[in-house]
Design an enzyme around this catalytic site. Structure first.
Site, PDB file in Angstrom:
ATOM      1  CG  LEU A 165      21.447  62.878  47.586  1.00 19.54           C
ATOM      2  CD1 LEU A 165      21.266  61.865  46.472  1.00 19.54           C
ATOM      3  CD2 LEU A 165      20.107  63.218  48.231  1.00 19.54           C
ATOM      4  CB  SER A 200      24.399  65.916  40.549  1.00 20.35           C
ATOM      5  OG  SER A 200      25.236  66.718  41.339  1.00 20.35           O
ATOM      6  CG  MET A 228      23.022  56.818  49.892  1.00 24.01           C
ATOM      7  SD  MET A 228      23.990  58.112  50.660  1.00 24.01           S
ATOM      8  CE  MET A 228      24.304  59.195  49.273  1.00 24.01           C
ATOM      9  CE1 TYR A 239      28.096  62.142  38.314  1.00 26.40           C
ATOM     10  CE2 TYR A 239      27.451  64.237  39.277  1.00 26.40           C
ATOM     11  CZ  TYR A 239      27.253  62.884  39.125  1.00 26.40           C
ATOM     12  OH  TYR A 239      26.207  62.263  39.757  1.00 26.40           O
ATOM     13  NE  ARG A 254      39.973  63.931  57.222  1.00 27.90           N
ATOM     14  CZ  ARG A 254      40.279  65.211  57.011  1.00 27.90           C
ATOM     15  NH1 ARG A 254      39.535  65.946  56.214  1.00 27.90           N
ATOM     16  NH2 ARG A 254      41.325  65.741  57.592  1.00 27.90           N
TER      17      ARG A 254
END
Length: 312
Positions: free
Chosen positions: A167, A108, A15, A137, A188
């Site tokens: 994001l 991030s 992305m 992470y 969903r």
């Protein structure tokens, strides 16, 4: 960046990378180098070294990473730490060996301590314990920031680090288990609408607050900072505005057109209570987001529907 410069986008099919690719094309850059993961495994040091030695890129956007939502982060802890360290170590070191003019490392917002004061300022890095569910992470991304700073300090490399907030946007990941909260909710609610389900259950209490930035806005910021920012440390990229998961769910429900109820499974974890970026530094450099959340979610949902129509 010169218009004829050779620019390597690591992670161009994700992305973030695809948004950066579109932005560069829009600005008239034609010498863009990419490799799919099938063509170049960024975890393999020798393969990355050979790629850099052969291609000799002038600029690098390091947007490649192993990413996922709260479930994936918590389940594949070893993989998230090992693979992200491998990817960024190989690219940053090969950039140094091959005299890359400038590199941008994308991290991030999960790098910040779980209970850091809000909004999150850049200097809150390493001031407290991390959120447990995505600690591996986060540690990998912190290592990437410090690696860029170390190569800057020792070798004079012009490597910068940017930390995007949550994001969403075109080319997002809508996997049922491994996606982030906003695309997961789009999927969903859409499936509940199509199947005419009476309710949708969401993990946690709905009270945590999150900030969301459209990926094409991030690409605009990355392009701007690549031209105008040159400092050690990091710069936050976000909107400076957040929304509760409950209100986000209500907004997505409305945009998707789902008529049923929303229920909250309070036995499930909430994750970090709040993650709002302080974007004072970014604004002081002269950049601000343009795509607001309702507009962005509509664009993302249209993209989701087009992928569904193509059977992707």
């Amino acid at each position: 960046m010169e218009k004829n410069a050779k620019i390597y986008i690591a992670g161009h099919r994700g992305m973030v990378g695809s948004a950066i690719y579109r932005k560069l094309q829009k600005e008239g850059y034609t010498n863009i180098v990419t490799r799919t993961s099938a063509d170049l495994d960024l975890r393999m040091q020798a393969d990355v070294a050979d790629f850099f030695a052969n291609e000799k890129p002038d600029y690098v956007f390091l947007a490649a990473a192993k990413v996922g939502g709260i479930v994936a982060n918590n389940t594949y802890r070893a993989e998230f730490l090992y693979e992200n360290l491998q990817i960024q170590n190989n690219i940053i070191h090969s950039s140094y060996l091959n005299n890359v003019k400038k590199l941008m490392f994308l991290g991030s917002s999960c790098i910040y301590p779980k209970m850091a004061p809000q909004p999150l300022k850049e200097d809150y890095l390493l001031t407290g314990p991390l959120e447990q569910t995505n600690e591996p992470y986060a540690i990998a991304k912190i290592a990437g920031i410090k690696m860029c700073d170390a190569y800057r300090a020792q070798y004079g490399c012009n490597y910068i680090s940017v930390m995007p907030t949550n994001l969403y946007g075109y080319n997002d990941n809508y996997h049922p288990e491994n996606s982030h909260v906003l695309p997961a909710l789009i999927r969903r609610f859409h499936e509940a609408k199509v199947q005419n389900l009476p309710d949708v259950t969401i993990w946690g209490t709905g009270s945590p607050k999150r900030e969301f930035l459209f990926a094409d806005d991030l690409a605009e910021a990355c392009f701007y900072l690549m031209q105008n920012y040159d400092e050690e440390g990091l710069v936050n990229i976000g909107t400076g505005e957040d929304i509760s998961i409950k209100d986000l769910a209500l907004m997505i429900k409305d945009i998707v057109g789902y008529q049923g109820e929303i229920k909250f499974d309070t036995s499930r974890p909430d994750g970090t209570p709040r993650k709002l970026m302080d974007v004072t530094k970014l604004h002081s450099k002269g950049w601000k987001h343009t795509i607001e959340l309702p507009e962005g979610i509509k664009m993302a949902y249209d993209d989701f529907l087009s992928h569904k129509a193509k059977g992707v």
